[in-house]
Design a protein around this motif. Sequence first.
Motif, PDB file in Angstrom:
ATOM      1  N   UNK A   1       0.424  -1.094  -0.156  1.00  0.00           N
ATOM      2  CA  UNK A   1       0.066  -0.248   0.110  1.00  0.00           C
ATOM      3  C   UNK A   1       0.711   1.174   0.093  1.00  0.00           C
ATOM      4  N   UNK A   2       0.270   1.905  -1.079  1.00  0.00           N
ATOM      5  CA  UNK A   2       1.858   3.454  -1.014  1.00  0.00           C
ATOM      6  C   UNK A   2       0.876   4.713  -1.069  1.00  0.00           C
ATOM      7  N   UNK A   3       1.248   5.841  -0.653  1.00  0.00           N
ATOM      8  CA  UNK A   3      -0.632   6.689  -0.506  1.00  0.00           C
ATOM      9  C   UNK A   3       0.034   7.609   1.442  1.00  0.00           C
ATOM     10  N   UNK A   4      -1.003   9.052   1.150  1.00  0.00           N
ATOM     11  CA  UNK A   4      -0.933   9.803   2.157  1.00  0.00           C
ATOM     12  C   UNK A   4      -1.393   8.648   3.471  1.00  0.00           C
ATOM     13  N   UNK A   5      -3.334   7.794   2.959  1.00  0.00           N
ATOM     14  CA  UNK A   5      -3.567   6.880   3.654  1.00  0.00           C
ATOM     15  C   UNK A   5      -3.385   6.114   4.405  1.00  0.00           C
ATOM     16  N   UNK A   6      -1.927   5.226   3.939  1.00  0.00           N
ATOM     17  CA  UNK A   6      -1.606   4.030   4.360  1.00  0.00           C
ATOM     18  C   UNK A   6      -1.055   3.296   5.090  1.00  0.00           C
ATOM     19  N   UNK A   7      -0.981   4.597   5.713  1.00  0.00           N
ATOM     20  CA  UNK A   7      -0.754   4.006   7.674  1.00  0.00           C
ATOM     21  C   UNK A   7      -1.767   4.534   8.377  1.00  0.00           C
ATOM     22  N   UNK A   8      -2.684   4.959   7.952  1.00  0.00           N
ATOM     23  CA  UNK A   8      -3.942   4.320   8.530  1.00  0.00           C
ATOM     24  C   UNK A   8      -5.021   3.362   8.188  1.00  0.00           C
ATOM     25  N   UNK A   9      -4.806   3.304   6.695  1.00  0.00           N
ATOM     26  CA  UNK A   9      -5.151   1.985   6.697  1.00  0.00           C
ATOM     27  C   UNK A   9      -4.581   0.861   7.179  1.00  0.00           C
ATOM     28  N   UNK A  10      -3.258   1.327   7.853  1.00  0.00           N
ATOM     29  CA  UNK A  10      -2.060  -0.122   8.649  1.00  0.00           C
ATOM     30  C   UNK A  10      -2.954  -0.147   9.694  1.00  0.00           C
ATOM     31  N   UNK A  11      -3.118   1.382  10.357  1.00  0.00           N
ATOM     32  CA  UNK A  11      -3.885   1.355  11.791  1.00  0.00           C
ATOM     33  C   UNK A  11      -4.435   0.788  12.207  1.00  0.00           C
ATOM     34  N   UNK A  12      -5.563   0.796  10.819  1.00  0.00           N
ATOM     35  CA  UNK A  12      -7.372   0.540  10.800  1.00  0.00           C
ATOM     36  C   UNK A  12      -7.495  -1.150  10.492  1.00  0.00           C
ATOM     37  N   UNK A  13      -6.195  -1.546  10.061  1.00  0.00           N
ATOM     38  CA  UNK A  13      -6.489  -3.416   9.993  1.00  0.00           C
ATOM     39  C   UNK A  13      -6.174  -4.333  10.872  1.00  0.00           C
ATOM     40  N   UNK A  14      -4.320  -3.050  11.349  1.00  0.00           N
ATOM     41  CA  UNK A  14      -3.698  -4.590  11.811  1.00  0.00           C
ATOM     42  C   UNK A  14      -3.490  -4.262  12.803  1.00  0.00           C
ATOM     43  N   UNK A  15      -3.934  -5.192  14.234  1.00  0.00           N
ATOM     44  CA  UNK A  15      -4.185  -5.949  14.980  1.00  0.00           C
ATOM     45  C   UNK A  15      -2.214  -5.813  15.885  1.00  0.00           C
ATOM     46  N   UNK A  16      -0.995  -5.020  16.268  1.00  0.00           N
ATOM     47  CA  UNK A  16      -0.576  -5.121  17.154  1.00  0.00           C
ATOM     48  C   UNK A  16      -0.393  -5.987  18.346  1.00  0.00           C
ATOM     49  N   UNK A  17      -0.105  -7.138  18.890  1.00  0.00           N
ATOM     50  CA  UNK A  17      -0.020  -6.944  20.717  1.00  0.00           C
ATOM     51  C   UNK A  17       1.004  -6.284  20.732  1.00  0.00           C
ATOM     52  N   UNK A  18       0.728  -6.744  22.395  1.00  0.00           N
ATOM     53  CA  UNK A  18       2.138  -6.182  23.043  1.00  0.00           C
ATOM     54  C   UNK A  18       1.956  -4.422  22.918  1.00  0.00           C
ATOM     55  N   UNK A  19       3.385  -3.935  23.154  1.00  0.00           N
ATOM     56  CA  UNK A  19       4.448  -2.707  23.226  1.00  0.00           C
ATOM     57  C   UNK A  19       4.606  -2.183  22.204  1.00  0.00           C
ATOM     58  N   UNK A  20       4.173  -3.156  20.918  1.00  0.00           N
ATOM     59  CA  UNK A  20       5.339  -2.534  19.526  1.00  0.00           C
ATOM     60  C   UNK A  20       5.148  -1.024  18.846  1.00  0.00           C
ATOM     61  N   UNK A  21       6.526  -0.593  18.553  1.00  0.00           N
ATOM     62  CA  UNK A  21       6.689   0.834  18.402  1.00  0.00           C
ATOM     63  C   UNK A  21       6.164   0.767  16.725  1.00  0.00           C
TER      64      UNK A  21
END
Length: 479
Positions: A30-50
């Motif tokens: 995924x590339x573009x201005x909304x790439x990080x927003x999409x990642x944060x919407x779909x991806x769940x990272x357990x623990x305290x990953x940065x």
Amino acid sequence: MSELFATTGTIAAIATAVVPQQGSVGIVRVSGSQAMVIAQTLFHAPGRQVWESHRILYGYIRHPQTQQLVDETLLLIMKAPRSYTREDVVEFHCHGGIMAVQQVLQLCLENGARLAQPGEFTLRAFLNGRLDLTQAEGIADLVGARSPQAAQTALAGLQGKLADPIRQLRANCLDILAEIEARIDFEEDLPPLDDKVIISEIKKIAAEITRLLATKDKGELLRTGLKVAIVGRPNVGKSSLLNAWSQSDRAIVTDLPGTTRDVVESQLVVGGIPIQVLDTAGIRETTDQVEKIGVERSRRAANAADLVLLTIDASADWTQGDQEIYEQVQHRPLILVINKIDLVEERESKNLQSQIVRLSVRAASRREVEVPNLKYKIVTAAAQNQGIDALETAILEIIKSGKVQAADMDLAINQRQAAALTQAKISLEQVQATIAQQLPLDFWTIDLRGTIQALGQITGEEVTESVLDKIFSKFCIGK
């Protein structure tokens, strides 16, 4: 404007081959201005990953509404400008196969991305100054490389080994143009222009362009490979030769003439050069309609081949049938393959030259034609896997003897680049003609600008939308 150039918004695509039950990892890019927003919407990272650039996070993809688990994945984050496209880029590294990557891609499209056009990731890299046009084409060549040498040449293009000399030539032309235009604008304040110096500089540039143009055949050879046709009478061992060379049972081998009814193909690599080998049906006059079709295809394959291996039976001598086939293919680059040498008495097969003499003498004794004095001749015993090394050596010698070099291929231009270089060279020749005719300086600048424009088309400094469309539409969607 072409749909390819709608380079706004956020794009997504599957960046790896999707094959059922094949591949352990599938990547959605995924590339573009909304790439990080999409990642944060779909991806769940357990623990305290940065969540920071150039980190890989472990976690899960969940449907944002139902929270249903879709896949266990890794998330790679690359924030602008330190990414392939110089935009924010995220990659979901999913399990391979079909379902996981397809579901993740669909979720990306439902949450703000659109499906990327073919080559759009690389197009954005070019438009954002991450790559020049020769590097973009180098990426396409690397993806499609069919041999280690082709891959090395593509990597050389990525490293700027073509772009650097082109830019230098263009800079030299710009310097000459500046000198000429300065005399036009400030004729009274500057010393007269030295025609001999200008012509000398132009000749140096033209010579370098000629050198670059000479690599076109090298590039074509690496990209498309060498097409080699094995031809000869029925039952001379053509199929055995293909099987021995490819180390496989690609072709059916029997003692019955006419077993091969169609062209059988095998892909090999010889000295870094991709080789497409065609085993053809035995060429002879026949009343069998199926065999007749095969014979005609054999003739077409021989005429279309870059190199013909004219194969004869050592134990049967040189026959009228061999001569007739030779006359049909003699205009092509040829290697005479004297096969079945294992069936000849040992004292008669000690060396190649004695074998040629023996064949000629026996043919002459029957009042048949003499074995042609071809430069490249080898003996083989294909059924015993003998003579293949000598065959490959002869092929490489033929390649090296012509315009195409098998070595030192770290620079090789493609057809588009060759066309632009040819136009640049023609424009330089016209500049020299203009100078020789002692026309005004304004006329000198016209063709010199043509050279500058043609060189700029190679690297992308001066390029049209249609050219970009043509180049990037050939890329796969994920690239």
